[in-house]
Design a protein around this motif. Structure first.
Motif, mmCIF file in Angstrom:
data_model
loop_
_atom_site.group_PDB
_atom_site.id
_atom_site.type_symbol
_atom_site.label_atom_id
_atom_site.label_comp_id
_atom_site.label_asym_id
_atom_site.label_seq_id
_atom_site.Cartn_x
_atom_site.Cartn_y
_atom_site.Cartn_z
ATOM 1 N N TYR A 1 0.960 -1.001 0.003
ATOM 2 C CA TYR A 1 -0.152 -0.029 0.024
ATOM 3 C C TYR A 1 0.948 1.386 0.047
ATOM 4 N N GLU A 2 0.662 2.201 -0.865
ATOM 5 C CA GLU A 2 1.190 3.394 -0.731
ATOM 6 C C GLU A 2 0.326 4.566 -0.055
ATOM 7 N N ALA A 3 0.879 5.015 0.962
ATOM 8 C CA ALA A 3 0.172 6.312 1.600
ATOM 9 C C ALA A 3 0.429 7.432 0.946
ATOM 10 N N GLY A 4 -0.636 8.345 1.185
ATOM 11 C CA GLY A 4 -0.631 9.711 0.669
ATOM 12 C C GLY A 4 0.886 10.395 0.659
ATOM 13 N N ALA B 1 -9.477 8.639 6.506
ATOM 14 C CA ALA B 1 -9.830 9.868 6.236
ATOM 15 C C ALA B 1 -8.482 10.699 7.228
ATOM 16 N N ASP B 2 -8.373 10.376 8.247
ATOM 17 C CA ASP B 2 -7.259 10.988 9.037
ATOM 18 C C ASP B 2 -5.937 10.594 8.944
ATOM 19 N N GLU B 3 -5.781 9.706 7.916
ATOM 20 C CA GLU B 3 -4.355 9.303 7.519
ATOM 21 C C GLU B 3 -3.733 8.090 8.443
ATOM 22 N N LEU C 1 -9.030 -6.376 11.793
ATOM 23 C CA LEU C 1 -8.865 -5.031 11.583
ATOM 24 C C LEU C 1 -8.112 -4.198 12.776
ATOM 25 N N PHE C 2 -6.954 -3.951 12.435
ATOM 26 C CA PHE C 2 -6.024 -3.230 13.596
ATOM 27 C C PHE C 2 -5.615 -1.783 13.210
ATOM 28 N N ARG C 3 -5.668 -0.912 13.882
ATOM 29 C CA ARG C 3 -4.988 0.426 13.657
ATOM 30 C C ARG C 3 -3.418 0.431 14.273
ATOM 31 N N VAL C 4 -2.803 0.797 13.497
ATOM 32 C CA VAL C 4 -1.145 0.897 13.840
ATOM 33 C C VAL C 4 -0.811 2.271 14.594
#
Length: 169
Positions: free
Chosen positions: A108-111, A153-155, A166-169
């Motif tokens: 995945y490429e982030a913004g 949306a909050d990056e 599903l896990f938030r890093v």
């Protein structure tokens, strides 16, 4: 005994239905691919076939992403492969410090241009400004192959494992 037979027959029917679903999916895929090919030929577009070398070449590509700088990245079970339009460059755990293993399952490429790399072992790596860095996941991370990576949306970065967690890093 009759109940057991009915359950087995029901299971076979379910398997047949699953087989039909797979055949229908496969047929849809083949038709869509044929339409794409025909459309490409109508527009005068060509399709190029590139041959690579090394152990990754005959391996499954588990993930694919094109980054903003134009590189095409392929995640395989023998490493991360970068294609620049001319040559393939393989990054694996034996030649790339910061890449903990070569079994890549998601990309995945982030913004902000960071390339996130998920591994079959549940490890996460980032490639930022030309450096590979292993990312330590919090103690609540249950492990498992990282199947998908995304940002909200909050990056905030999120990873999904093969068990559906599903896990938030």
């Amino acid at each position: 005994m009759r109940a057991v037979i009915q359950q087995r027959l029901a299971g076979r029917r379910a398997g047949v239905d699953g087989g039909r679903r797979f055949r229908n999916w496969l047929l849809s895929y083949v038709v869509a691919a044929g339409c794409f090919w025909a459309r490409a030929m109508e527009g005068g577009q060509t399709l190029d076939l590139w041959r690579g070398e090394g152990p990754w070449y005959e391996n499954t590509v588990a993930a694919l992403v094109q980054t903003a700088d134009g590189y095409l990245w392929l995640g395989t079970y023998h490493g991360l492969v970068r294609f620049d339009g001319v040559r393939f460059t393989v990054f694996d755990s034996s030649n790339t410090p910061g890449l903990p293993n070569s079994r890549i399952t998601s990309l995945y490429e982030a913004g902000n241009g960071t390339l996130w790399i998920g591994h079959e072992t549940g490890e996460l790596t980032r490639l930022r400004e030309g450096r590979f860095e292993a990312v330590v996941l919090a103690g609540a991370w249950p492990g498992g192959a990282i199947e998908a990576i995304a940002t909200d949306a909050d990056e905030d970065l999120w990873v999904l494992n093969d068990a559906g967690v599903l896990f938030r890093v």
